[in-house]
Scaffold this motif. Structure first.
Motif, PDB file in Angstrom:
ATOM      1  N   ARG A 183      26.518 -18.988   3.779  1.00 23.36           N
ATOM      2  CA  ARG A 183      26.961 -18.604   5.066  1.00 23.36           C
ATOM      3  C   ARG A 183      26.583 -17.088   5.493  1.00 23.36           C
ATOM      4  NH1 ARG A 183      33.387 -20.396   5.351  1.00 23.36           N
ATOM      5  NH2 ARG A 183      33.090 -22.451   4.677  1.00 23.36           N
ATOM      6  N   ALA A 184      26.245 -16.257   4.429  1.00 23.19           N
ATOM      7  CA  ALA A 184      26.208 -14.735   4.815  1.00 23.19           C
ATOM      8  C   ALA A 184      24.587 -14.456   5.125  1.00 23.19           C
ATOM      9  CB  ALA A 184      26.513 -13.840   3.442  1.00 23.19           C
TER      10      ALA A 184
ATOM     11  N   GLU B  79      28.668 -19.157  -4.136  1.00 15.76           N
ATOM     12  CA  GLU B  79      27.615 -20.106  -3.544  1.00 15.76           C
ATOM     13  C   GLU B  79      27.778 -20.516  -1.963  1.00 15.76           C
ATOM     14  OE1 GLU B  79      25.706 -24.722  -3.950  1.00 15.76           O
ATOM     15  OE2 GLU B  79      27.218 -23.858  -5.353  1.00 15.76           O
ATOM     16  N   VAL B  80      29.124 -20.583  -1.326  1.00 16.15           N
ATOM     17  CA  VAL B  80      29.362 -20.713  -0.130  1.00 16.15           C
ATOM     18  C   VAL B  80      29.299 -19.445   0.481  1.00 16.15           C
ATOM     19  CG1 VAL B  80      31.388 -21.008   1.355  1.00 16.15           C
ATOM     20  CG2 VAL B  80      31.130 -22.773  -0.551  1.00 16.15           C
TER      21      VAL B  80
ATOM     22  N   LEU C 214      33.874  -8.498   0.706  1.00 16.43           N
ATOM     23  CA  LEU C 214      35.476  -8.243   0.599  1.00 16.43           C
ATOM     24  C   LEU C 214      35.987  -9.241   1.391  1.00 16.43           C
ATOM     25  CD1 LEU C 214      37.821  -6.587  -0.276  1.00 16.43           C
ATOM     26  CD2 LEU C 214      37.447  -5.406   1.862  1.00 16.43           C
ATOM     27  N   MET C 215      35.528  -9.638   2.724  1.00 14.47           N
ATOM     28  CA  MET C 215      35.836 -10.797   3.558  1.00 14.47           C
ATOM     29  C   MET C 215      35.964 -12.224   2.619  1.00 14.47           C
ATOM     30  SD  MET C 215      37.476 -11.711   6.371  1.00 14.47           S
ATOM     31  CE  MET C 215      37.310 -10.176   7.594  1.00 14.47           C
ATOM     32  N   ALA C 216      35.013 -12.444   2.230  1.00 14.29           N
ATOM     33  CA  ALA C 216      34.805 -13.679   1.626  1.00 14.29           C
ATOM     34  C   ALA C 216      36.025 -13.735   0.395  1.00 14.29           C
ATOM     35  CB  ALA C 216      33.328 -13.746   0.928  1.00 14.29           C
ATOM     36  N   MET C 217      36.098 -12.791  -0.266  1.00 10.08           N
ATOM     37  CA  MET C 217      36.991 -12.827  -1.645  1.00 10.08           C
ATOM     38  C   MET C 217      38.417 -12.818  -0.841  1.00 10.08           C
ATOM     39  SD  MET C 217      35.518 -10.018  -4.385  1.00 10.08           S
ATOM     40  CE  MET C 217      35.495  -8.665  -3.181  1.00 10.08           C
TER      41      MET C 217
END
Length: 247
Positions: free
Chosen positions: A116-117, A111-112, A101-104
């Motif tokens: 990172r995760a 891919e990024v 959710l944070m990424a979105m």
């Protein structure tokens, strides 16, 4: 170096009739970690809430990378990562879903996100917890979730509120390692903490907030010269400043 956060003459609090902080001014530049220190009730949390855009100043202005919350709230919020003192999470989302959710919300492509995760899960020893819900975690594990979410998006500015509370020694080491890595890559970090020995070791400058006002700020050497306490620790300097004010 570029100034990332600029706090200019900010007076504010929870109502216009009662100012908690008064004429507070400081800045955070890229590639530095700055400690915000003070007694309970000194105004640290109020200062941070103003920077986050949760409180509106009575007077003064706050900008991040040249943006103010009033002029561009969406991009202002995307300019910082926040690690709160008390974990904030959704009971119905797993750890992995939280970081997705944070990424979105920050527009990271898939891919990024994976690049990172995965290292963050490994560094903070949370790989086996990724499909579990935060209510099943210890306080330290919930704090690690907050840390990973902030580190994932790699913003120019980090605002870190008492990050060490609840973390085990390995978690503390991982957090400080990552924050120093972010600093080397160009980030600025404002860290509120009561652990002065850790602040002295890892921070470049210090802001001493007392009774809602900044009483001193600068490098350790500058604070030593200011107080006339050569070779003193940050702890000794801090106690000298607040005790001289009747505490």
């Amino acid at each position: 170096m570029t100034t990332l956060l600029e706090v200019k003459g900010v007076t504010g609090g929870y109502s216009y009739n009662h100012a908690v902080i008064k004429d507070v001014s400081f800045h955070i530049r890229e590639k530095e970690i700055v400690a915000l220190i003070g007694l309970n009730g000194a105004g640290k949390s109020t200062t941070i809430k103003h920077i986050l855009g949760l409180l509106e100043p009575i007077a003064g202005e706050i900008s991040i990378a040249g943006k103010t919350f009033q002029s561009d709230p969406e991009n202002y919020r995307l300019s910082y990562g926040y690690i709160p003192e008390s974990p904030i999470y959704y009971e119905e989302l797993t750890l992995w879903e939280h970081i997705e959710l944070m990424a979105m919300s920050h527009g990271l492509d898939r891919e990024v996100f994976y690049e990172r995760a995965r290292p963050l899960l490994k560094e903070f020893r949370m790989e086996e917890m990724k499909d579990r819900f935060p209510q099943q975690f210890s306080k330290g594990m919930r704090q690690k979730l907050m840390i990973m979410m902030a580190l994932l998006v790699q913003p120019p500015l980090y605002i870190v509120d008492e990050p060490i509370l609840g973390l085990d020694p390995l978690g503390i080491r991982s957090l400080l390692t990552w924050l120093n890595r972010c600093k080397e890559q160009g980030a600025g970090i404002l860290m509120s903490t009561h652990i002065l020995a850790t602040a002295e070791k890892h921070c470049d400058r210090f802001i001493i907030l007392h009774k809602g006002e900044i009483r001193a700020q600068g490098t350790l050497e500058e604070l030593r010269r200011m107080t006339g306490l050569p070779d003193s620790s940050l702890d000794d300097i801090y106690l000298h400043i607040v005790e001289d004010d009747g505490q």
